[in-house]
Design a protein around this motif. Structure first.
Motif, mmCIF file in Angstrom:
data_model
loop_
_atom_site.group_PDB
_atom_site.id
_atom_site.type_symbol
_atom_site.label_atom_id
_atom_site.label_comp_id
_atom_site.label_asym_id
_atom_site.label_seq_id
_atom_site.Cartn_x
_atom_site.Cartn_y
_atom_site.Cartn_z
ATOM 1 N N VAL A 15 59.141 -12.531 -10.704
ATOM 2 C CA VAL A 15 59.829 -13.485 -9.833
ATOM 3 C C VAL A 15 61.226 -13.752 -10.378
ATOM 4 O O VAL A 15 61.442 -13.798 -11.591
ATOM 5 N N CYS A 16 62.190 -13.932 -9.485
ATOM 6 C CA CYS A 16 63.554 -14.291 -9.855
ATOM 7 C C CYS A 16 63.845 -15.732 -9.432
ATOM 8 O O CYS A 16 63.284 -16.230 -8.451
ATOM 9 N N ASN A 17 64.711 -16.386 -10.191
ATOM 10 C CA ASN A 17 65.107 -17.756 -9.880
ATOM 11 C C ASN A 17 66.628 -17.882 -9.875
ATOM 12 O O ASN A 17 67.318 -17.178 -10.613
ATOM 13 N N THR A 18 67.104 -18.806 -9.048
ATOM 14 C CA THR A 18 68.524 -19.149 -9.040
ATOM 15 C C THR A 18 68.700 -20.481 -9.762
ATOM 16 O O THR A 18 67.985 -21.452 -9.478
ATOM 17 N N ILE A 19 69.643 -20.535 -10.681
ATOM 18 C CA ILE A 19 69.938 -21.755 -11.430
ATOM 19 C C ILE A 19 71.298 -22.268 -10.992
ATOM 20 O O ILE A 19 72.297 -21.551 -11.102
ATOM 21 N N VAL A 20 71.319 -23.474 -10.488
ATOM 22 C CA VAL A 20 72.568 -24.116 -10.070
ATOM 23 C C VAL A 20 72.911 -25.166 -11.118
ATOM 24 O O VAL A 20 72.155 -26.115 -11.341
ATOM 25 N N LEU A 21 74.052 -24.981 -11.759
ATOM 26 C CA LEU A 21 74.462 -25.848 -12.864
ATOM 27 C C LEU A 21 75.691 -26.647 -12.449
ATOM 28 O O LEU A 21 76.755 -26.086 -12.187
ATOM 29 N N GLU A 22 75.532 -27.968 -12.366
ATOM 30 C CA GLU A 22 76.634 -28.852 -12.027
ATOM 31 C C GLU A 22 76.981 -29.708 -13.244
ATOM 32 O O GLU A 22 76.393 -29.553 -14.316
ATOM 33 N N GLU A 23 77.921 -30.626 -13.075
ATOM 34 C CA GLU A 23 78.398 -31.389 -14.215
ATOM 35 C C GLU A 23 77.319 -32.283 -14.810
ATOM 36 O O GLU A 23 77.244 -32.450 -16.022
ATOM 37 N N THR A 24 76.479 -32.855 -13.974
ATOM 38 C CA THR A 24 75.502 -33.823 -14.480
ATOM 39 C C THR A 24 74.062 -33.413 -14.266
ATOM 40 O O THR A 24 73.156 -34.132 -14.693
ATOM 41 N N LYS A 25 73.802 -32.268 -13.627
ATOM 42 C CA LYS A 25 72.422 -31.893 -13.359
ATOM 43 C C LYS A 25 72.281 -30.378 -13.274
ATOM 44 O O LYS A 25 73.260 -29.648 -13.154
ATOM 45 N N ILE A 26 71.034 -29.939 -13.352
ATOM 46 C CA ILE A 26 70.695 -28.528 -13.238
ATOM 47 C C ILE A 26 69.515 -28.395 -12.284
ATOM 48 O O ILE A 26 68.597 -29.215 -12.290
ATOM 49 N N GLU A 27 69.546 -27.376 -11.442
ATOM 50 C CA GLU A 27 68.495 -27.150 -10.449
ATOM 51 C C GLU A 27 68.044 -25.698 -10.513
ATOM 52 O O GLU A 27 68.884 -24.785 -10.523
#
Length: 528
Positions: A286-298
């Motif tokens: 399985v592959c995942n997308t990681i969204v990294l912002e200034e105050t959070k990670i998804e």
């Protein structure tokens, strides 16, 4: 996502588990070969050329003022810039395993000092640290954080040998998790400080770390002590005020239980998580997308590529980030290829060709790949995964300068784990130290017969006293198979002793006795 097979890979026997790739000005360099470097490339660093689905290798050069950089497998490495927006950078290399399976505790700085169309010159400098210096380890990560105009390196995780005081004969060469301490390293002053955080209870290795500004996210990893893959997502925040640094850790929800995963960056804030293992014998497709912002990670699940049947059915796989949204994947060749240790390689592109032209973000990614053995893990069993950490490009290099593996001698004939004689019983998986001078490799001695060859001292039934005497004395040694052929050289020739003629005894001088009248007559004549 698109998956493309690399049809031809030359000199692939040097590309073994644990090596790394360094990216300088778009050129990719291979580091951490199998075995010690040869005369064809004494530096052990190669320029890689991937062109028309073929991989070629060209030896790289070091400046005269460089220190020696051994081929290290599973080291921690990252780029170091003067500030977060600087274009020039150098690589930090820490730890790793040598071809003798010794674990290094040294730290090196590697930088590009000159570049021409046919030759690139590097400089390698070893750095000395003071304070809480990290112990020798491998399978760990290192990142650089920036806070309040200052920067520091952060080291975490890894494995090392069992401490000497805790070793037993049965588990002399076993490895353990390093303590879950966080090390802050200030290279400007050469000092290091360790921090123990209550949120980090278990040691981790072969995890993924992503650094952005003053924050590091740690994802996955394997714990030998519990034989588990952590589902936690750790957020390390490092504040660098004028006084002492402040390090805090927060456990975030939404982590992924995986080890040996690969992360590649596709945009300034988006990353793709590929590969790894759910368990010792279960790959993670399985592959995942990681969204990294200034105050959070998804972290969300993304569409996976169409894996080939070979990838789906193989027991293990390996690979690492190539940069700019591409990942190099490989599977063991097993019995499918005539060349031993050969592998099949694939390039996974996680974004379109137009997006590849975008400027590469300065966000750092550091991941370690390995395959953990079930039960007791031993460092002498090579992992079935290895690491790529830079992008692959096509380079205009001369074929005449390409490294030719056929010019090299077989590494298996010069290692510690050879079959030295017909009765040799030294096995890499079952060997335990026999002599007090041995630690993680068997003692060997050179037989002087012919061109010379190495044999195990234990196979020759040498006592420890004799082994020490031979190592200290400048004498020739002949193994059990050649001792009869060279007996004349090994045994001193018999020297015939010369017989000494006995000395004749001195004869006593005879004395004449004179009468009294004769003496008086003699004296009278003497004084007349």
């Amino acid at each position: 996502m698109s998956l493309q097979m690399v049809s031809t890979v030359s000199n692939s026997t040097l590309l073994q588990p644990g090596f790394s790739l360094l990216n300088f000005d778009g050129h990719v360099f291979f580091f951490g070969q199998k075995g010690w470097p040869k005369r064809s490339c004494p530096t052990g660093v190669f320029l890689l050329d991937i062109k028309q689905n073929e991989l070629k290798m060209k030896p790289a050069f070091f400046s005269k003022d460089s220190c020696y950089l051994p081929p290290l497998r599973y080291p921690a490495l990252c780029t170091l810039r003067s500030d977060s927006k600087a274009d020039e950078y150098q690589y930090i290399i820490h730890g790793g395993k040598t071809p003798n399976n010794d674990i290094s505790d040294k730290i090196y700085f590697m930088s590009l000092v000159s570049k021409t169309s046919k030759k690139m010159m590097f400089q390698c400098i070893e750095k000395d640290l003071g304070g809480d210096v990290p112990e020798a380890r491998y399978g760990h990560t290192i990142n650089v954080v920036h806070s309040r105009g200052k920067s520091m390196s952060v080291l975490f995780g890894g494995r090392s040998y069992t401490p000497l005081a805790q070793r037993t004969t049965e588990k002399w060469n076993s490895v353990v998790d390093c303590l879950p301490s966080v090390f802050l390293i200030d290279f400007e002053f050469g000092c290091c400080t360790s921090y123990i955080l209550p949120e980090l209870q278990d040691g981790l290795s072969f995890h993924v770390s992503i650094a952005r500004d003053d924050t590091i996210y740690i994802l996955g990893g394997h714990s030998l002590q519990n034989n588990t893959r952590s589902p936690n997502l750790y957020k390390l925040k490092i504040d660098l005020p004028l006084g002492s640094p402040a390090v805090t850790c927060t456990i975030l929800p939404g982590g992924v239980s995986v080890s040996s995963a690969i992360v590649t960056q596709i945009s300034d804030t988006e990353f793709v998580l590929v590969g790894g293992y759910h368990s010792d014998n279960q790959k993670r497709l399985v592959c995942n997308t990681i969204v990294l912002e200034e105050t959070k990670i998804e972290i969300v699940e993304s569409v996976s590529p169409e894996w080939t049947p070979d990838i789906k059915h193989c027991r293990t796989w390996f690979g690492c980030d190539m940069g700019k949204g591409s990942v190099l994947l490989g599977i063991p060749g097993a019995n499918k290829q005539l060349i031993p240790d050969a592998n099949y390689f694939y390039i996974l592109r996680c974004k379109g060709a137009e997006e590849d032209k975008e400027e590469e973000s300065i966000t750092q990614i550091c991941s370690q790949t390995s395959s953990e053995d079930p039960g007791d893990s031993t460092p002498f069993e090579d992992s079935e995964e290895f690491c790529f950490s830079a992008e692959a490009n096509s380079f205009d290099i001369d074929d005449a300068d390409t490294y030719n593996e056929d010019d090299e001698e077989d590494e298996s004939e010069t290692g510690y784990w050879i079959t030295c004689c017909a009765s040799c019983n030294i096995d890499i998986n079952t060997w335990v130290p026999f002599y007090s001078t041995e630690l993680n490799k068997p003692a060997m001695i050179l037989c002087s017969s012919g061109a010379g060859h190495w044999v195990h001292a234990q196979c020759m039934d040498l006592s420890e006293t004799m082994l020490l005497r031979l190592s200290e004395a400048n004498v020739k040694y002949f193994c059990n198979e050649h001792v009869d052929l060279n007996k004349g050289l090994q045994t001193p020739q018999k020297v015939m002793c010369l017989k000494k003629q006995p000395m004749k005894p001195l004869r006593k001088k005879k004395t004449m006795k004179l009468s009294t009248s004769t003496k008086k007559s003699f004296l009278r004549r003497l004084f007349e």
